[in-house]
Design a protein around this motif. Structure first.
Motif, PDB file in Angstrom:
ATOM      1  N   PRO A  64      23.801  75.908  13.074  1.00 26.34           N
ATOM      2  CA  PRO A  64      23.385  76.272  11.707  1.00 26.34           C
ATOM      3  C   PRO A  64      24.577  76.448  10.762  1.00 26.34           C
ATOM      4  N   LEU A  65      25.659  77.022  11.302  1.00 27.66           N
ATOM      5  CA  LEU A  65      26.864  77.181  10.471  1.00 27.66           C
ATOM      6  C   LEU A  65      27.482  75.822  10.154  1.00 27.66           C
ATOM      7  N   SER A  66      27.446  74.936  11.155  1.00 30.32           N
ATOM      8  CA  SER A  66      27.979  73.575  10.956  1.00 30.32           C
ATOM      9  C   SER A  66      27.195  72.872   9.865  1.00 30.32           C
ATOM     10  N   MET A  67      25.888  73.084   9.855  1.00 34.14           N
ATOM     11  CA  MET A  67      25.062  72.423   8.840  1.00 34.14           C
ATOM     12  C   MET A  67      25.479  72.875   7.436  1.00 34.14           C
ATOM     13  N   LEU A  68      25.701  74.175   7.312  1.00 33.55           N
ATOM     14  CA  LEU A  68      26.151  74.675   6.008  1.00 33.55           C
ATOM     15  C   LEU A  68      27.518  74.082   5.664  1.00 33.55           C
ATOM     16  N   THR A  69      28.378  73.997   6.690  1.00 34.10           N
ATOM     17  CA  THR A  69      29.702  73.392   6.467  1.00 34.10           C
ATOM     18  C   THR A  69      29.545  71.952   6.000  1.00 34.10           C
ATOM     19  N   GLY A  70      28.603  71.241   6.618  1.00 30.60           N
ATOM     20  CA  GLY A  70      28.347  69.859   6.212  1.00 30.60           C
ATOM     21  C   GLY A  70      27.938  69.784   4.747  1.00 30.60           C
ATOM     22  N   GLY A  71      27.056  70.692   4.345  1.00 29.56           N
ATOM     23  CA  GLY A  71      26.627  70.735   2.937  1.00 29.56           C
ATOM     24  C   GLY A  71      27.805  70.989   2.017  1.00 29.56           C
ATOM     25  N   VAL A  72      28.668  71.928   2.441  1.00 31.36           N
ATOM     26  CA  VAL A  72      29.833  72.264   1.603  1.00 31.36           C
ATOM     27  C   VAL A  72      30.787  71.064   1.530  1.00 31.36           C
ATOM     28  N   CYS A  73      30.971  70.381   2.668  1.00 30.38           N
ATOM     29  CA  CYS A  73      31.842  69.180   2.676  1.00 30.38           C
ATOM     30  C   CYS A  73      31.332  68.154   1.662  1.00 30.38           C
ATOM     31  N   ALA A  74      30.019  67.908   1.708  1.00 29.66           N
ATOM     32  CA  ALA A  74      29.444  66.920   0.792  1.00 29.66           C
ATOM     33  C   ALA A  74      29.624  67.373  -0.658  1.00 29.66           C
ATOM     34  N   ALA A  75      29.435  68.675  -0.889  1.00 26.06           N
ATOM     35  CA  ALA A  75      29.607  69.193  -2.254  1.00 26.06           C
ATOM     36  C   ALA A  75      31.045  69.007  -2.720  1.00 26.06           C
ATOM     37  N   LEU A  76      31.993  69.253  -1.801  1.00 24.55           N
ATOM     38  CA  LEU A  76      33.414  69.094  -2.154  1.00 24.55           C
ATOM     39  C   LEU A  76      33.731  67.637  -2.498  1.00 24.55           C
ATOM     40  N   VAL A  77      33.220  66.733  -1.678  1.00 23.17           N
ATOM     41  CA  VAL A  77      33.457  65.301  -1.945  1.00 23.17           C
ATOM     42  C   VAL A  77      32.810  64.932  -3.285  1.00 23.17           C
ATOM     43  N   GLY A  78      31.597  65.438  -3.512  1.00 21.92           N
ATOM     44  CA  GLY A  78      30.915  65.174  -4.783  1.00 21.92           C
ATOM     45  C   GLY A  78      31.730  65.683  -5.960  1.00 21.92           C
ATOM     46  N   TRP A  79      32.322  66.855  -5.779  1.00 24.59           N
ATOM     47  CA  TRP A  79      33.128  67.455  -6.847  1.00 24.59           C
ATOM     48  C   TRP A  79      34.358  66.591  -7.138  1.00 24.59           C
ATOM     49  N   LEU A  80      35.023  66.153  -6.050  1.00 23.36           N
ATOM     50  CA  LEU A  80      36.208  65.303  -6.230  1.00 23.36           C
ATOM     51  C   LEU A  80      35.854  63.988  -6.919  1.00 23.36           C
ATOM     52  N   LEU A  81      34.761  63.381  -6.458  1.00 25.15           N
ATOM     53  CA  LEU A  81      34.362  62.087  -7.025  1.00 25.15           C
ATOM     54  C   LEU A  81      33.901  62.219  -8.466  1.00 25.15           C
ATOM     55  N   SER A  82      33.391  63.384  -8.797  1.00 19.05           N
ATOM     56  CA  SER A  82      32.825  63.546 -10.144  1.00 19.05           C
ATOM     57  C   SER A  82      33.883  63.375 -11.237  1.00 19.05           C
ATOM     58  N   TYR A  83      35.138  63.683 -10.889  1.00 16.50           N
ATOM     59  CA  TYR A  83      36.182  63.580 -11.937  1.00 16.50           C
ATOM     60  C   TYR A  83      36.365  62.147 -12.426  1.00 16.50           C
ATOM     61  N   PRO A  84      36.615  61.198 -11.492  1.00 16.41           N
ATOM     62  CA  PRO A  84      36.712  59.823 -12.031  1.00 16.41           C
ATOM     63  C   PRO A  84      35.365  59.264 -12.459  1.00 16.41           C
ATOM     64  N   LEU A  85      34.308  59.600 -11.726  1.00 15.81           N
ATOM     65  CA  LEU A  85      33.017  58.939 -11.994  1.00 15.81           C
ATOM     66  C   LEU A  85      32.432  59.336 -13.345  1.00 15.81           C
ATOM     67  N   PHE A  86      32.590  60.587 -13.730  1.00 11.62           N
ATOM     68  CA  PHE A  86      31.973  60.996 -14.998  1.00 11.62           C
ATOM     69  C   PHE A  86      32.825  60.657 -16.223  1.00 11.62           C
ATOM     70  N   ARG A  87      33.839  59.837 -15.986  1.00  8.09           N
ATOM     71  CA  ARG A  87      34.486  59.207 -17.139  1.00  8.09           C
ATOM     72  C   ARG A  87      33.680  57.961 -17.529  1.00  8.09           C
ATOM     73  N   MET A  88      32.658  57.677 -16.675  1.00  8.67           N
ATOM     74  CA  MET A  88      31.800  56.508 -16.950  1.00  8.67           C
ATOM     75  C   MET A  88      30.372  56.992 -17.177  1.00  8.67           C
ATOM     76  N   LYS A  89      29.578  56.117 -17.726  1.00  6.82           N
ATOM     77  CA  LYS A  89      28.178  56.453 -17.970  1.00  6.82           C
ATOM     78  C   LYS A  89      27.303  55.252 -17.663  1.00  6.82           C
ATOM     79  N   GLY A  90      26.024  55.553 -17.431  1.00 11.49           N
ATOM     80  CA  GLY A  90      25.020  54.495 -17.301  1.00 11.49           C
ATOM     81  C   GLY A  90      25.351  53.489 -16.221  1.00 11.49           C
ATOM     82  N   PHE A  91      25.331  52.207 -16.615  1.00 12.73           N
ATOM     83  CA  PHE A  91      25.553  51.124 -15.661  1.00 12.73           C
ATOM     84  C   PHE A  91      26.922  51.243 -14.978  1.00 12.73           C
TER      85      PHE A  91
END
Lengths: 332, 434
Positions: free
Chosen positions: A88-115
């Motif tokens: 169960p703790l690993s699952m939460l860690t997995g969620g946090v890992c994905a959130a961290l990756v999402g956060w990192l990716l959001s910086y370059p990705l949200f310089r773009m929009k739409g297509f």
């Protein structure tokens, strides 16, 4: 009369929720073993597609969301295998890992929009998949990770609960799904959620009144990635293996299809999409011995739904509800 | 002991638990473990492979071959277990090459369909099936022996020992064309491509063939092979090796080699649907193309050492029913069934444990291409791979022809260390995986 109507409505509301709860609890009784397995995967996919809808609230459609699910799966698998964390703790860690990756990716990705965002998210997802393949240590390369531990079995009132069996895991996944959906619903109904809608429908206007649109998009992506990660973690601890091919663009097309066929205007739209398409694809067509024709049927169904139900299955719910309401009033 | 009042005074918690226990035992015996076929009942065999999607070419043609096999065997009275005869019935489940779906499929085949044996392609899907097979003791076969590890005691690789048989093609090529001394190699970067790459590297080194550039590993999502081929041809090699590429890659790579004017030797693990490659290139270009999978109308398959029954008729019937679909796996699953049938008849039972014991007794088995040894302890940690001779196939005048049968164990005895070294370098030994 005015006082009675809300009371009756509340009763109907309660009745409907009770019926749904009973249905969800009793469902395994009516299914074969393999259908129970499919039920587990459907429950996990419900979390995935609902989290995807959360991302779309700000108006951006991503092609990298299944990769976020993969981040959760890899994160959770590594946490339990390498660090020895309880599942169960690993699952939460997995969620946090994905959130961290999402956060990192959001910086370059949200310089773009739409297509451009769509294509950018696809490229970012592919980069992550290639990293899983390239770095055999710790990700296991193209073959991925095997022998990922599952939830530990335990005894309850003299009964052995073994999470290898689909029924206990279904109830566990269902509990997690309910919590996830409730949290996402609360976020959507909060001022933050309204801001997401504002960003979606009036980006420039929202910015003009001081709403930090990019930061809000980032927040939606991080939240959606966290819940996608949780769904990936649930998957990996059930199947016991994870590899990069599981999170390719083909899988993403399935998620998009569920969202499009179900509709994304409401929280239940994508759930309707994933449940109905899974029933058609995995149960009905297989039962008819049409295994090899499923992609064809699936495609035809998708085209038909886009042509005849452009607002998704969720657009059928309001008319169905008012019809039931009329029937109820008439019988009362 | 506190009685459970709702169930009456005599109903104790102990009795409830005992009842539940008995119920669970009966459920287990009826569902979790394979059901035994009663007298005259058909024996069900599970076919758990990709029938749709990108990897379907290594599942669907195999199922088609199995259906012909079952028809022929049933026409001759089926399988004889003791004094009873049973027909064979295949139950297929499309796992779409997904481990989760493979797990669901295995559970369905074992618990609901009551199969006695499951045939799989293996690879990515095996880890999903492994716990189901372990718990039920189900005998499972794979076409990809890299699934074998010391703990996969009910998994066998009786048809092909991919990728080790690729050494036979290189060995034959080096003997026949000793002037070919330089090679380049490309492979998709996945679970199929990498062990094959290690094998070709070892085979080239064993024959003194020099690799002119680092192997080109491409992503499985690649669709444009022009730059890859250009890079390979830039060093003007004598040999281009296509490793174990899927047919979706072999075809466009061959087209590119043809278009970019390559005139050297091509060696590949497979050349599925090679007639289409010839159509896209030319008969002259494909002349001398070396690979490992024969057409079964080849007269060389009538060699008395070959155990596959009526290969020429099988090929004819297959092509009559499924024209243009013959591929590497068309005969492989059927050949596994030959081995299973022989073992079941020897054991007098279809019970997985007994069939496995009969199959492996004496350490030898009747492989499609001749008698072979149960082998693999050094390489897979378990002797569950059936290894013997393997054919080397060459395209001559637009038709695949067996040129020789070469012994894999003989090669391994001479160059095994090389193979292990290259496998280790790519992290492909059983103790390095996952």
């Amino acid at each position: 009369m005015l006082a009675i109507v809300p009371e009756a409505a509340r009763f109907r509301y309660l009745l409907a929720w009770t019926a749904l709860a009973v249905l969800l609890c009793a469902l395994p009784l009516f299914l074969s073993y393999s259908q129970k397995e499919i039920l587990v995967f459907t429950t996990i996919n419900v979390i995935l597609v609902v989290s995807y809808r959360h991302l779309t609230l700000t108006g951006e459609w991503s092609l990298g969301h299944v990769v976020m699910m993969g981040c959760g799966a890899y994160g959770s698998a590594l946490a339990s295998k390498q660090l020895g964390l309880a599942v169960p703790l690993s699952m939460l860690t997995g969620g946090v890992c994905a959130a961290l990756v999402g956060w990192l990716l959001s910086y370059p990705l949200f310089r773009m929009k739409g297509f451009y965002f769509l294509i950018g998210s696809f490229a970012a997802g592919e980069v992550i998949r290639l990293l899983w393949k390239r770095f055999r240590d710790p990700f296991g390369g193209p073959k991925g990770l095997k022998r990922v531990p599952g939830l530990e079995e335990f005894e309850f009132a003299g009964l052995r609960i073994d999470f290898f069996d689909p029924v206990p895991y279904y109830f566990f996944s269902l509990a997690v799904a309910i919590v996830c959906i409730w949290l996402l619903w609360r976020i959507e109904r909060s001022p933050l959620g309204w801001s997401y809608h504002a960003v979606h429908w009036g980006d420039d206007l929202a910015r003009s009144v001081g709403i930090p649109t990019r930061r809000l998009r980032r927040r939606a992506m991080v939240t959606a990635s966290f819940f996608a990660g949780i769904s990936g973690a649930l998957l990996v601890h059930y199947v016991g293996t994870v590899n990069p091919s599981r999170f390719n663009v083909e899988e993403m097309v399935y998620v998009l299809t569920w969202a499009i066929v179900g509709g994304v205007a409401t929280l239940y739209g994508p759930i309707l999409g994933v449940v109905s398409l899974t029933i058609v694809n995995e149960i009905i067509l297989r039962e008819f011995g049409l295994d090899q024709w499923r992609p064809l049927f699936y495609g035809a169904l998708l085209i038909a739904s886009v042509l005849f139900l452009p607002k998704g299955l969720e657009s059928l719910v309001a008319p169905a509800r008012s019809m039931l309401s009329r029937l109820w009033t008439r019988s009362a | 002991m506190k009685n459970l009042k709702n169930f009456g005074g005599s109903f104790s918690r102990r009795r409830l638990l005992a009842g539940a226990n008995a119920l669970s035992v009966s459920l287990l015996s009826s569902g979790l473990f394979p059901r035994l076929a009663r007298s005259g009942e058909p024996i069900k065999i599970g076919f758990l492979a990709p029938l749709t999607g990108e990897v379907a070419a290594w599942g669907k043609p195999g199922l088609d071959g199995c259906l012909i096999w079952a028809e022929w065997v049933n026409a001759l009275g089926g399988v004889k277990l003791g004094n009873e005869r049973h027909n064979i019935e295949f139950v297929a489940y499309d796992n779409e090459y997904d481990p989760g779906k493979a797990r669901t499929g295995a559970a369905k085949l074992i618990r609901e369909d009551g199969v006695q044996f499951i045939m799989m392609l293996g690879g990515d899907t095996w880890p999903g099936v492994q716990p189901v097979a372990e718990r039920s003791g189900m005998l499972v076969s794979t076409l990809l022996p890299s699934d074998l590890t010391p703990d996969t005691t009910t998994l066998i690789a009786p048809a092909e020992v991919h990728p080790i048989y690729n050494v036979t093609g290189v060995e034959w090529m080096a003997e026949t064309f000793p002037n070919l001394k330089s090679a380049v190699i490309c492979a998709q970067d996945d679970a199929l491509g990498l062990p094959s790459l290690a094998t070709y590297l070892a085979a080239f080194e064993a024959e003194g063939i020099e690799l002119q550039q680092d192997p080109l590993l491409f992503d499985p999502a690649t669709t444009d092979f022009a730059p890859i081929v250009t890079k390979m041809l830039s060093s003007n090699p004598d040999i281009v090796s296509l490793d174990t590429c899927y047919s979706d890659y072999v075809h466009p790579i061959c087209e590119q080699l043809f278009q970019q004017g390559y005139e050297g030797k091509v060696i590949s693990c497979t050349a599925d649907f090679y007639e289409q490659i010839i159509e896209k290139t030319s008969k002259e270009f494909m002349e001398g193309f070396i690979f490992q999978f024969p057409d079964f109308d080849d007269p060389a398959l009538n060699d008395p050492r070959v155990n596959f029954k009526d290969p020429n008729d099988f090929f004819r019937e297959y092509n009559r029913r499924y024209p243009g679909e013959w591929g590497a796996v068309s005969w492989e699953y059927a050949s596994i069934m030959d081995l299973w049938k022989e073992a079941a008849e020897k054991a007098g039972s279809a019970e997985p444990e007994k069939v496995l014991a009969a199959m492996k007794s004496g350490g030898k088995g009747a492989h499609a291409f001749g008698e072979a040894n149960w082998w693999g302890r050094e390489f897979f940690g378990i002797d569950n791979a059936l290894v013997g001779n393997w054919p080397v196939v060459v395209i001559e005048d637009g038709k695949a022809r067996v040129k020789a049968y070469k012994s894999i164990p003989d090669w391994y005895d001479r160059h095994g260390e090389l193979l292990i070294r290259h496998m280790e370098a790519l992290g492909q030994m059983y103790y390095q995986r996952g």
